[in-house]
Design a protein around this motif. Structure first.
Motif, PDB file in Angstrom:
ATOM      1  N   SER A  50       0.844  -1.191   0.000  1.00  0.00           N
ATOM      2  CA  SER A  50       0.000   0.000   0.000  1.00  0.00           C
ATOM      3  C   SER A  50       0.883   1.247   0.000  1.00  0.00           C
ATOM      4  O   SER A  50       1.860   1.332   0.749  1.00  0.00           O
ATOM      5  CB  SER A  50      -0.918   0.003   1.227  1.00  0.00           C
ATOM      6  OG  SER A  50      -1.674   1.186   1.272  1.00  0.00           O
ATOM      7  N   GLU A 102      -7.860   0.933   0.804  1.00  0.00           N
ATOM      8  CA  GLU A 102      -8.356  -0.324   1.367  1.00  0.00           C
ATOM      9  C   GLU A 102      -8.199  -1.437   0.339  1.00  0.00           C
ATOM     10  O   GLU A 102      -8.540  -1.269  -0.827  1.00  0.00           O
ATOM     11  CB  GLU A 102      -9.833  -0.161   1.732  1.00  0.00           C
ATOM     12  CG  GLU A 102     -10.436  -1.349   2.431  1.00  0.00           C
ATOM     13  CD  GLU A 102     -11.895  -1.110   2.783  1.00  0.00           C
ATOM     14  OE1 GLU A 102     -12.434  -1.860   3.610  1.00  0.00           O
ATOM     15  OE2 GLU A 102     -12.492  -0.161   2.231  1.00  0.00           O
ATOM     16  N   GLU A 106     -11.082  -6.690   1.224  1.00  0.00           N
ATOM     17  CA  GLU A 106     -11.746  -6.131   2.398  1.00  0.00           C
ATOM     18  C   GLU A 106     -12.872  -5.186   1.991  1.00  0.00           C
ATOM     19  O   GLU A 106     -13.911  -5.128   2.657  1.00  0.00           O
ATOM     20  CB  GLU A 106     -10.726  -5.389   3.270  1.00  0.00           C
ATOM     21  CG  GLU A 106      -9.654  -6.310   3.840  1.00  0.00           C
ATOM     22  CD  GLU A 106      -8.708  -5.558   4.749  1.00  0.00           C
ATOM     23  OE1 GLU A 106      -8.950  -4.341   4.975  1.00  0.00           O
ATOM     24  OE2 GLU A 106      -7.736  -6.161   5.247  1.00  0.00           O
ATOM     25  N   ARG A 107     -12.681  -4.435   0.879  1.00  0.00           N
ATOM     26  CA  ARG A 107     -13.726  -3.520   0.442  1.00  0.00           C
ATOM     27  C   ARG A 107     -14.970  -4.291  -0.009  1.00  0.00           C
ATOM     28  O   ARG A 107     -16.103  -3.897   0.279  1.00  0.00           O
ATOM     29  CB  ARG A 107     -13.211  -2.655  -0.704  1.00  0.00           C
ATOM     30  CG  ARG A 107     -14.195  -1.564  -1.137  1.00  0.00           C
ATOM     31  CD  ARG A 107     -13.586  -0.611  -2.127  1.00  0.00           C
ATOM     32  NE  ARG A 107     -13.416  -1.202  -3.424  1.00  0.00           N
ATOM     33  CZ  ARG A 107     -12.241  -1.498  -3.957  1.00  0.00           C
ATOM     34  NH1 ARG A 107     -11.132  -1.259  -3.297  1.00  0.00           N
ATOM     35  NH2 ARG A 107     -12.152  -2.041  -5.175  1.00  0.00           N
TER      36      ARG A 107
END
Length: 265
Positions: A50, A102, A106-107
């Motif tokens: 990320s 994100e 997970e989203r």
């Protein structure tokens, strides 16, 4: 949108040097765009890397900190294409503006959970009413003569309110009347002249209809380039098409690896 040399792609890999490769590529891309930023790294829960971009000054047009945008998504797609050459091990890189994005898995879980909580509950069965006793037939009432209907006066005619002026559609940029912006006019003409002289295609995205109209009026009379508006809604853009296109150098072309499903953020 500069004619400077594009950043050289580096092979993807594992270890501590992977972040250095990502930082070098992002620094070169942001430098060519003219929007330098501080780069912050973090290992995501799904194994990806990320990246949070903290811009030093105003962010690029159409980019808001904490929100997804076409500019950041395009930058993420280009970065992964340059890192993931055929035959190399892949590690996906997520790019966000001002925050760490994100992960996609997970989203999706969060969106599915929110949709499940908002689903309406099934209605409870209603009790059936008890059957009513059958009524006995009654004798028919005597027939009454109808009185002649009186002539009614005609209703007063209502005047129709004037219709509101129609809002110009997306295809009316050239006919839209807007105030001139000297700074935008200068930038638009320079971009049109550069497109004509270098033979390059350019496009302005995430631009309001009024600014598209200002750009169309500003580039009138620039030789060697055709400027038009394409697309619908939020995807509508101003496109600069040179009269004599020039081919891109081989070192700046993307690899023939169109496995975009593996690179979705």
């Amino acid at each position: 949108m500069s004619d400077a040399q594009a950043p050289e792609a580096l092979p993807a890999g594992n270890g501590s040097d992977f972040r250095a490769r990502v930082e070098r590529l992002l620094t070169d891309i942001l430098g060519l765009m003219g929007f330098p930023a501080r780069i912050d790294f973090k290992d995501a829960s799904d194994g990806s890397l990320s990246v949070a971009l903290h811009f030093q000054g105003e962010p690029p047009p159409g980019v808001e900190p904490g929100k997804r945008s076409q500019v950041v998504d395009s930058m993420q797609f280009l970065l992964n294409k340059m890192l993931h050459r055929p035959g190399t091990e892949r590690r996906f890189v997520l790019v966000g503006a001002g925050i760490h994005p994100e992960p996609r898995s997970e989203r999706l879980k969060r969106e599915q959970a929110a949709a499940a909580t908002q689903a309406p509950a099934a209605p409870a069965p209603q009790p059936q009413p008890a059957p009513q006793p059958r009524a006995q037939p009654q004798a028919p009432a005597p027939r009454q003569e109808k009185a002649p209907a009186r002539a009614q006066a005609p209703a007063p005619r209502q005047e129709k309110a004037p219709a509101a002026p129609a809002r110009p559609s997306d295809s009316d940029e050239r006919s839209l009347e807007v105030a001139e912006d000297p700074a935008l006019r200068e930038v638009a003409r320079k971009l049109a002249e550069k497109s004509a002289s270098l033979g390059r295609f350019y496009a302005l995205v995430n631009v309001k209809q009024e600014d598209r109209a200002r750009v169309m009026k500003a580039v009138e009379g620039v030789p060697g380039v055709k400027v038009s508006c394409e697309g619908e809604g939020r995807n509508r853009r101003v496109v600069f098409t040179p009269a004599k296109p020039a081919p891109l150098p081989k070192r700046s072309m993307l690899p023939e690896d169109d496995d975009e499903d593996d690179l979705e953020g």
